[in-house]
Design a protein around this motif. Structure first.
Motif, PDB file in Angstrom:
ATOM      1  N   LEU A 223      -2.962   3.825   4.693  1.00 44.69           N
ATOM      2  CA  LEU A 223      -3.588   3.173   5.841  1.00 44.69           C
ATOM      3  C   LEU A 223      -3.328   3.958   7.125  1.00 44.69           C
ATOM      4  O   LEU A 223      -4.199   4.080   7.989  1.00 44.69           O
ATOM      5  N   GLU A 224      -2.145   4.523   7.245  1.00 41.39           N
ATOM      6  CA  GLU A 224      -1.833   5.343   8.418  1.00 41.39           C
ATOM      7  C   GLU A 224      -2.728   6.571   8.482  1.00 41.39           C
ATOM      8  O   GLU A 224      -3.071   7.052   9.562  1.00 41.39           O
ATOM      9  N   TYR A 226      -5.805   6.644   7.190  1.00 42.17           N
ATOM     10  CA  TYR A 226      -7.182   6.177   7.009  1.00 42.17           C
ATOM     11  C   TYR A 226      -8.107   6.897   7.985  1.00 42.17           C
ATOM     12  O   TYR A 226      -7.846   6.946   9.192  1.00 42.17           O
ATOM     13  N   ASN A 227      -9.194   7.478   7.465  1.00 42.87           N
ATOM     14  CA  ASN A 227     -10.072   8.259   8.346  1.00 42.87           C
ATOM     15  C   ASN A 227     -11.374   7.545   8.673  1.00 42.87           C
ATOM     16  O   ASN A 227     -12.346   8.173   9.092  1.00 42.87           O
ATOM     17  N   GLU A 230     -11.175   3.519  13.916  1.00 46.32           N
ATOM     18  CA  GLU A 230      -9.844   3.088  14.343  1.00 46.32           C
ATOM     19  C   GLU A 230      -9.754   1.565  14.404  1.00 46.32           C
ATOM     20  O   GLU A 230      -8.692   0.985  14.171  1.00 46.32           O
ATOM     21  N   ARG A 233      -8.855   0.461  10.944  1.00 43.91           N
ATOM     22  CA  ARG A 233      -7.469   0.822  10.659  1.00 43.91           C
ATOM     23  C   ARG A 233      -6.507  -0.113  11.393  1.00 43.91           C
ATOM     24  O   ARG A 233      -5.516  -0.583  10.830  1.00 43.91           O
ATOM     25  N   ASN A 234      -6.809  -0.403  12.649  1.00 40.47           N
ATOM     26  CA  ASN A 234      -5.950  -1.303  13.417  1.00 40.47           C
ATOM     27  C   ASN A 234      -5.942  -2.712  12.837  1.00 40.47           C
ATOM     28  O   ASN A 234      -4.901  -3.379  12.800  1.00 40.47           O
ATOM     29  N   MET A 321     -11.968  -1.286   3.107  1.00 44.15           N
ATOM     30  CA  MET A 321     -10.800  -0.564   3.590  1.00 44.15           C
ATOM     31  C   MET A 321      -9.680  -0.609   2.553  1.00 44.15           C
ATOM     32  O   MET A 321      -9.024   0.406   2.278  1.00 44.15           O
ATOM     33  N   VAL A 325      -7.896   2.641   0.499  1.00 43.39           N
ATOM     34  CA  VAL A 325      -6.476   3.013   0.443  1.00 43.39           C
ATOM     35  C   VAL A 325      -5.910   2.839  -0.964  1.00 43.39           C
ATOM     36  O   VAL A 325      -4.706   2.982  -1.173  1.00 43.39           O
TER      37      VAL A 325
END
Length: 395
Positions: A223-224, A226-227, A230, A233-234, A321, A325
């Motif tokens: 997850l850190e 993750y492309n 944002e 991801r947040n 998402m 991951v």
């Protein structure tokens, strides 16, 4: 008095004319040759005319009976013309859709916004397509069965939304409520949903489970890195850190966020249990929200829809998402289960953990006033939990 032979012999003229039968009943002959029954009577000292139908659809004997029925209403203090209009208006509003909307407006007005939205979604996505325009009196068990089957097929096509049985059963519940309302208001006589009871079985409940050691490392690391956007991801980081349900993250508004007090206060109508919920921010949650505040560009939702100018982040976006991951078999509830397991192991009190999970309080009156109880203790607990999540990178 009229007879059928005499009525048939009446010829049209240049103007409308009427021929009397008896006791106020007459037949009206129009220039186009069509003939209509009329009943003239006195109501509140005024002469009033009531239409009784067209000849020969309504024959002489039936016209006389309708006249006699109207006289009975007059003797009982009811205006036959008003009664006829009332009956016509009632008969017009007999489609399933019109009655469903009436039921919603009358009986769901005190329900939560979430419940009303569920009802509207059910009707629009699954129900109206099959029976929306049907007279509710003609809705059959076969119609209900078709809706249930279509619902399960629709949900199965949507990845990560389950097999559809629960949604189908909810649709059946909503349809049954509308039809029973129609029965109470004398617009139908039986409930076709009863015949399909048991056809769709509710799937067994899959209880949430704690993540394995490998899954913890995988989600925190991936997850850190993750492309995707944002914002997504947040939202995923808040899912890890905050012990919230996905719907609570998606509907989160900036007006509920207090950076000064480092709290998020969810109002009652935003929570599953319909009561105020306070989330003390860990330093990690605070930092994520600070970053997200710059991204959201003054929009209402903390995590707005990615490709739309309005609205919240979609549930499917968060599901994709998790797939990205590498957690195809992990749900948001599993993160909450992981948090409660870890915090219990660290010795935190059950009341603090359950309150932070926004679980039900057996004493509802007490729960409505206790949303801020043990806030400082829960703040430390949430910081410990966020630190535990960050530690997964080193597993």
């Amino acid at each position: 008095m009229l007879s059928d032979t005499k009525i048939k012999s009446l010829k049209p003229a240049e103007k409308i004319y009427r021929v009397l039968d008896s006791m106020g009943l007459c037949i009206e002959v129009r220039p186009n040759g069509r003939k209509y029954w009329r009943y003239r009577y006195q109501w509140e000292k005024k002469s009033t005319t009531l239409g009784l139908g067209e000849y020969p659809n309504v024959l002489l004997a039936e016209a006389r009976k309708k006249r006699d029925d109207a006289k009975t209403l007059i003797l009982s203090g009811v205006n036959p013309l008003s009664e006829k209009k009332s009956k016509e208006n009632t008969e017009k509003i007999t489609t399933f859709k019109s009655i469903a909307q009436e039921y919603r407006d009358e009986h769901l007005k005190n329900k939560s916004e979430r419940y009303i939205n569920q009802f509207n979604t059910s009707m629009q996505k699954d129900v109206y397509k099959v029976i929306g325009d049907k007279d509710i009196r003609t809705v059959t068990s076969a119609d209900i069965l078709l809706i249930l089957k279509n619902t399960t097929k629709r949900v199965k096509r949507q990845k990560n939304y389950g097999t559809g049985e629960s949604t189908a059963l909810q649709n059946k519940q909503f349809i049954g409520a509308v039809i029973r309302y129609a029965i109470m208001t004398l617009r139908t006589e039986y409930d076709p949903t009863q015949a399909v009871t048991g056809v769709i079985k509710r799937p067994p409940i899959e209880h949430a489970r704690p993540l394995t050691k490998e899954e913890k490392k995988q989600v925190r690391t991936n997850l850190e890195n993750y492309n995707g956007t944002e914002t997504v991801r947040n939202a995923g980081m808040i899912l890890l850190y905050a012990m919230l349900r996905t719907i609570e993250i998606r509907r989160l508004l900036w007006e509920w966020v207090d950076f000064q007090e480092k709290t998020i206060t969810f109002p009652k109508n935003a929570m599953k249990k319909n009561r105020i919920h306070i989330l003390p921010m860990s330093s990690q949650v605070y930092e994520v929200l600070q970053r997200q505040h710059k991204i959201s560009n003054n929009r209402e939702f903390v995590f707005p829809a990615v490709y739309k100018s309005v609205g919240m982040l979609s549930a499917s976006t968060l599901n994709r998402m998790l797939e990205y991951v590498g957690l195809n078999n992990v749900s948001a509830h599993d993160f909450r289960a992981t948090a409660s397991t870890s915090l219990y192991e660290k010795g935190y009190e059950e009341a603090w953990v359950e309150r932070q999970l926004a679980h039900a309080e057996s004493n509802k009156t007490k729960a409505s006033y206790d949303h801020s109880k043990h806030l400082q203790q829960r703040r430390k607990m949430m910081q410990d939990w966020a630190d535990i999540v960050d530690g997964w990178r080193d597993l």
